[in-house]
Design a protein around this motif. Structure first.
Motif, PDB file in Angstrom:
ATOM      1  N   TYR A  75       0.851  -1.189   0.000  1.00 48.28           N
ATOM      2  CA  TYR A  75       0.000   0.000   0.000  1.00 48.28           C
ATOM      3  C   TYR A  75       0.883   1.234   0.000  1.00 48.28           C
ATOM      4  O   TYR A  75       1.593   1.507   0.975  1.00 48.28           O
ATOM      5  N   ASP A  76       0.867   1.961  -1.112  1.00 56.18           N
ATOM      6  CA  ASP A  76       1.673   3.169  -1.269  1.00 56.18           C
ATOM      7  C   ASP A  76       0.920   4.355  -0.701  1.00 56.18           C
ATOM      8  O   ASP A  76      -0.125   4.744  -1.240  1.00 56.18           O
ATOM      9  N   VAL A  77       1.428   4.925   0.391  1.00 54.70           N
ATOM     10  CA  VAL A  77       0.769   6.058   1.031  1.00 54.70           C
ATOM     11  C   VAL A  77       1.800   7.059   1.534  1.00 54.70           C
ATOM     12  O   VAL A  77       2.927   6.711   1.872  1.00 54.70           O
ATOM     13  N   SER A  78       1.366   8.303   1.598  1.00 58.81           N
ATOM     14  CA  SER A  78       2.204   9.348   2.188  1.00 58.81           C
ATOM     15  C   SER A  78       2.054   9.301   3.704  1.00 58.81           C
ATOM     16  O   SER A  78       1.140   8.658   4.240  1.00 58.81           O
ATOM     17  N   LEU A  79       2.908  10.001   4.398  1.00 58.06           N
ATOM     18  CA  LEU A  79       2.776  10.107   5.848  1.00 58.06           C
ATOM     19  C   LEU A  79       1.440  10.751   6.210  1.00 58.06           C
ATOM     20  O   LEU A  79       0.797  10.348   7.180  1.00 58.06           O
ATOM     21  N   PHE A  80       1.023  11.729   5.423  1.00 57.26           N
ATOM     22  CA  PHE A  80      -0.263  12.383   5.661  1.00 57.26           C
ATOM     23  C   PHE A  80      -1.404  11.369   5.597  1.00 57.26           C
ATOM     24  O   PHE A  80      -2.267  11.315   6.471  1.00 57.26           O
ATOM     25  N   ASP A  81      -1.394  10.543   4.547  1.00 50.49           N
ATOM     26  CA  ASP A  81      -2.434   9.518   4.395  1.00 50.49           C
ATOM     27  C   ASP A  81      -2.364   8.483   5.511  1.00 50.49           C
ATOM     28  O   ASP A  81      -3.388   8.010   5.994  1.00 50.49           O
ATOM     29  N   LEU A  82      -1.150   8.132   5.928  1.00 45.39           N
ATOM     30  CA  LEU A  82      -0.985   7.157   6.996  1.00 45.39           C
ATOM     31  C   LEU A  82      -1.617   7.665   8.295  1.00 45.39           C
ATOM     32  O   LEU A  82      -2.304   6.925   8.993  1.00 45.39           O
ATOM     33  N   ARG A  83      -1.419   8.949   8.595  1.00 44.88           N
ATOM     34  CA  ARG A  83      -1.992   9.536   9.816  1.00 44.88           C
ATOM     35  C   ARG A  83      -3.519   9.456   9.830  1.00 44.88           C
ATOM     36  O   ARG A  83      -4.118   9.360  10.889  1.00 44.88           O
ATOM     37  N   GLY A  84      -4.146   9.511   8.664  1.00 42.30           N
ATOM     38  CA  GLY A  84      -5.605   9.485   8.578  1.00 42.30           C
ATOM     39  C   GLY A  84      -6.189   8.121   8.265  1.00 42.30           C
ATOM     40  O   GLY A  84      -7.380   7.996   8.030  1.00 42.30           O
ATOM     41  N   SER A  85      -5.349   7.093   8.295  1.00 43.85           N
ATOM     42  CA  SER A  85      -5.791   5.752   7.898  1.00 43.85           C
ATOM     43  C   SER A  85      -6.329   4.954   9.082  1.00 43.85           C
ATOM     44  O   SER A  85      -6.215   5.349  10.242  1.00 43.85           O
TER      45      SER A  85
END
Length: 190
Positions: free
Chosen positions: A19-29
């Motif tokens: 799963y390719d995600v940014s740190l921003f996306d990781l925080r909201g996951s």
């Protein structure tokens, strides 16, 4: 909740896949915010998980600054554990840069605590934990390991063969079930 990371599977694991995600996306996951069924996870520690991602962000920024592009996140952080102890992961690096010591030196020039080492003699005990931890764990509660082709992880499969990090980190350590992994994407505002 960001949909780039799916809900946990029936085994409580991130479903198989990268799963390719940014740190921003990781925080909201789901990995930080928790599963939709809050009754099933009344002790989900979102604040702790977000703090772990903030610590990961510090280390990821340092890796990106020295030219490392591929960083993978795993461990109990990608499982339905209410309060994971830490974040584990690995990064893909150039063998010669690592073996020569240039990579570690460059990373430690960036890190005020000089935590970038995998020297077993520098591991220290932490109260209540059975194994000694690396300096990076004591400062950030994150352990990121270097990976290049041919480098073993110290983790063995069911037949006793040592796995490289890409294979070792895509399975649950307690039972060998396959699980997904997060690949951090470098993004502005991360």
């Amino acid at each position: 909740m960001v949909e780039k990371i799916p809900a946990f599977d029936r085994n409580g694991l991130l479903p198989m896949g990268d799963y390719d995600v940014s740190l921003f996306d990781l925080r909201g996951s789901v990995l930080c915010c928790g599963p939709d069924d809050r009754q099933a996870y009344p002790n989900w520690d979102s604040a702790w998980r977000v703090w772990l991602v903030e610590q990961l962000a510090i280390m990821a920024q340092q890796l990106w600054q020295v030219g490392v592009e591929s960083i993978f996140v795993d461990g109990s952080f990608v499982e339905d554990k209410d309060h994971p102890n830490d974040i584990d992961g690995y990064f893909v690096c150039d063998r010669d840069e690592f073996v020569s010591g240039r990579l570690v030196a460059a990373l430690n020039r960036l890190d005020p605590q000089k935590v970038w080492t995998w020297d077993h003699s520098l591991r220290r005990a932490y109260p209540g934990y059975p194994k000694k931890q690396l300096p990076m764990w004591h400062v950030y509660r994150v352990e990121l390991y270097p990976h290049f082709s041919g480098l073993g992880s110290g983790i063995r499969d069911a037949r006793g063969n040592e796995l490289e990090f890409p294979a070792a980190f895509r399975q649950c350590r307690r039972d060998g079930k396959p699980k997904g992994i997060i690949r951090l994407l470098k993004a502005t505002g991360s």
